[in-house]
Design a protein around this motif. Structure first.
Motif, PDB file in Angstrom:
ATOM      1  N   LYS A  10     -31.872 -86.057  41.705  1.00 59.36           N
ATOM      2  CA  LYS A  10     -32.708 -85.351  42.587  1.00 59.36           C
ATOM      3  C   LYS A  10     -32.036 -85.385  43.737  1.00 59.36           C
ATOM      4  N   CYS A  11     -31.953 -84.101  44.689  1.00 59.23           N
ATOM      5  CA  CYS A  11     -31.086 -83.791  45.749  1.00 59.23           C
ATOM      6  C   CYS A  11     -31.764 -84.150  46.976  1.00 59.23           C
ATOM      7  N   LEU A  12     -30.927 -84.960  47.867  1.00 57.19           N
ATOM      8  CA  LEU A  12     -31.462 -85.547  49.087  1.00 57.19           C
ATOM      9  C   LEU A  12     -31.593 -84.290  50.156  1.00 57.19           C
ATOM     10  N   TYR A  13     -30.936 -83.403  49.912  1.00 61.20           N
ATOM     11  CA  TYR A  13     -31.120 -82.515  50.863  1.00 61.20           C
ATOM     12  C   TYR A  13     -32.255 -81.316  50.804  1.00 61.20           C
ATOM     13  N   CYS A  14     -32.162 -80.941  49.357  1.00 61.29           N
ATOM     14  CA  CYS A  14     -33.138 -80.134  49.110  1.00 61.29           C
ATOM     15  C   CYS A  14     -34.498 -80.263  48.250  1.00 61.29           C
ATOM     16  N   GLY A  15     -34.344 -81.666  47.707  1.00 57.13           N
ATOM     17  CA  GLY A  15     -35.399 -82.120  47.107  1.00 57.13           C
ATOM     18  C   GLY A  15     -35.741 -81.751  45.659  1.00 57.13           C
ATOM     19  N   VAL A  17     -34.141 -81.007  41.844  1.00 55.47           N
ATOM     20  CA  VAL A  17     -33.074 -81.596  40.511  1.00 55.47           C
ATOM     21  C   VAL A  17     -32.130 -80.536  40.292  1.00 55.47           C
ATOM     22  N   HIS A  18     -30.850 -81.027  40.621  1.00 56.90           N
ATOM     23  CA  HIS A  18     -29.600 -80.508  40.080  1.00 56.90           C
ATOM     24  C   HIS A  18     -29.090 -80.896  38.877  1.00 56.90           C
ATOM     25  N   LYS A  19     -28.602 -79.893  38.173  1.00 59.64           N
ATOM     26  CA  LYS A  19     -28.044 -80.447  36.818  1.00 59.64           C
ATOM     27  C   LYS A  19     -26.703 -79.941  36.566  1.00 59.64           C
ATOM     28  N   PHE A 209     -32.565 -72.841  49.860  1.00 56.72           N
ATOM     29  CA  PHE A 209     -31.354 -73.122  50.442  1.00 56.72           C
ATOM     30  C   PHE A 209     -30.999 -74.759  49.939  1.00 56.72           C
ATOM     31  N   CYS A 210     -29.656 -74.861  49.763  1.00 55.69           N
ATOM     32  CA  CYS A 210     -29.453 -76.354  49.834  1.00 55.69           C
ATOM     33  C   CYS A 210     -27.968 -76.646  50.449  1.00 55.69           C
ATOM     34  N   GLN A 211     -28.124 -77.799  51.414  1.00 49.69           N
ATOM     35  CA  GLN A 211     -26.937 -78.167  52.241  1.00 49.69           C
ATOM     36  C   GLN A 211     -25.935 -78.743  51.456  1.00 49.69           C
TER      37      GLN A 211
HETATM   38 ZN   LIG Z   1     -30.308 -79.646  46.884  1.00 46.49          ZN
END
Ligand SMILES: [Zn+2]
Ligand SMILES: [Zn+2]
Length: 443
Positions: A10-15, A17-19, A209-211
């Motif tokens: 789970k991404c801290l930037y965009c919230g 889930v990235h796989k 968008f994801c940082q």
């Molecule tokens: Zn993200």
């Protein structure tokens, strides 16, 4: 890098889930590749080795001998018309023949951009895992989840599974042709601008968008970005860091779920050049990355020009400007006769996105300036990086006709629907002026 592989988080930037479904990226010696593959595949598995004439000599032949625990099916692509293999759909059928109904367990691509993109495309279609053995640090496609190739005259990018395994031998990539190393270096400079374009597009069209992509690549980039002079020395550490950054660039596309964090307006300029060369039966103007580097410098000039404007000025310019889209479309499609219909479709989508952009641009301009504009380098910095690496900075170094340069820079925004800085500049009536100054050598 290791922490990012073969994981879901789970991404801290965009919230979200990235796989990331790349199993392993290994830096090792070519001699050990048999042992590496044995970790994942049973002895006697069938491996198709995809090369071209050049990469067969550089590494393919040797790998074919080393992999003696496996059944090997080498395929050496023969050039069709051009001096070197380019990623075009025509080659796809040839590879397909070699793969189809042959119970291949692994497709091993030995080469750079074109071979990797073709391999990923075939692997994806037949559900065969792909392993990449890069022969040069020339672009970020080894880890990227897309395949870019020319079909019906248009450079298209389709989503595919990334290579599951990447095996890099520092010795081999350090001995790659210098022009290919330069190309990888210049291609990597796209990162800030692509992310900035993506940020703009997300602000205007309210997309995701994801940082994280920007963050992971920025850190790695600092290790080499101002050391381009080490390319000519074939400095191992520099080339290793460059390769790592390129691989992170590909992974950043997996995180984003699109090519957005690695491919913005600068890439459209490069894709346009490829399409033009293809359409006119010419050799490509230059390697992908070198063309991208030129695009990066041009986009940096556009950002620099727009940086000075406030929302009031944007509003005034937006109201004055009227673009004759019919005329633009006519000129564009006249250049690419065989791909008229596809280009018209993309054009329509772009005009639609532009309409939405014009509704939001003034109100969101401050936000854009505070975010996207802080992600990029100045034209002086970019020029300096490229010069140190002895890479071209200006289109006139590879395209001799000024009228064509004007067309390339004013029309490439229409070959993909995503919003970039080029769209904003054109819609507020500044792109033409910037291009003319650029051609005259004032910028
Ligand atoms: Zn993200
Ligand atoms: Zn690229």
């Amino acid at each position: 890098m290791k922490a990012l592989l073969n994981t879901e988080f789970k991404c801290l930037y965009c919230g979200r889930v990235h796989k990331i479904d790349i199993k392993e990226i290994i830096f090792g010696k070519i001699e050990q590749i048999n042992e590496f593959i044995k970790k994942f595949f049973l002895i006697d598995s069938k491996i198709s080795i995809l090369c071209d004439n050049i990469t067969w000599e550089v590494a393919g032949k040797k790998i074919n001998n080393i992999l003696d625990d496996f059944e090997r099916v080498p395929l050496i692509l023969k050039n069709k018309g051009e001096k070197r293999i380019i990623a075009k759909y025509e080659y796809f059928e040839k590879i397909e023949e070699n793969i189809k109904d042959k119970n291949i367990n692994l497709l091993l691509t030995v080469g750079t951009g074109s071979i990797t993109d073709l391999g990923k495309l075939v692997g994806n279609r037949y559900q065969i895992p792909v392993m990449s053995f890069p022969t040069a640090p020339s672009m970020n496609g080894y880890t990227s989840p897309v395949s870019a190739y020319i079909k019906d005259g248009v450079k298209i990018t389709v989503p595919v599974s990334p290579c599951k395994y990447i095996y890099v031998d520092d010795e081999i990539i350090s001995n790659a042709p210098i022009e290919l190393i330069k190309a990888g270096f210049a291609d990597s400079l796209a990162k800030s601008f692509a992310n900035a374009d993506w940020k703009i597009s997300s602000i205007i069209l309210e997309e995701k968008f994801c940082q994280l992509p920007y963050q992971i690549v920025s850190k790695a980039e600092r290790e080499y970005i101002d050391k381009g002079d080490l390319i000519l020395k074939r400095d191992k550490e520099f080339i290793h860091n460059l390769m790592e950054t390129l691989n992170l660039g590909g992974i950043s596309m997996i995180i984003a779920g699109s090519s957005a964090p690695a491919s913005g307006g600068e890439h459209l300029i490069s894709h346009f050049l490829d399409m033009y060369a293809y359409q006119n039966n010419m050799e490509p103007f230059a390697y992908h990355g070198l063309q991208v580097g030129i695009g990066v410098y041009f986009c940096s000039l556009v950002y620099e020009k727009l940086k000075e404007l406030n929302d009031l000025e944007i509003s005034k310019k937006l109201n004055q400007k009227y673009i004759d889209y019919n005329e633009k479309e006519k000129v564009l499609t006249s250049l690419f006769n065989s791909s008229k219909e596809l280009l018209k479709e993309i054009f329509k989508k772009k005009v639609n996105n532009v309409r939405k952009m014009k509704e939001k641009l003034v109100e969101r301009w401050d936000d854009i300036k505070k975010t996207a504009f802080t992600m990029i380098y100045t034209p002086n910095e970019i020029k300096n990086f490229l010069n140190k690496g002895n890479c071209p900075t200006h289109l006139n170094e590879i395209v001799l006709d000024d009228a064509l340069i004007h067309k390339i820079l004013t029309l490439s925004r229409f070959i993909r629907d995503r919003i970039t800085i080029l769209d904003i500049a054109d819609e507020i009536g500044l792109l033409d002026e910037i291009v003319k100054g650029y051609i005259k050598g004032n910028l």
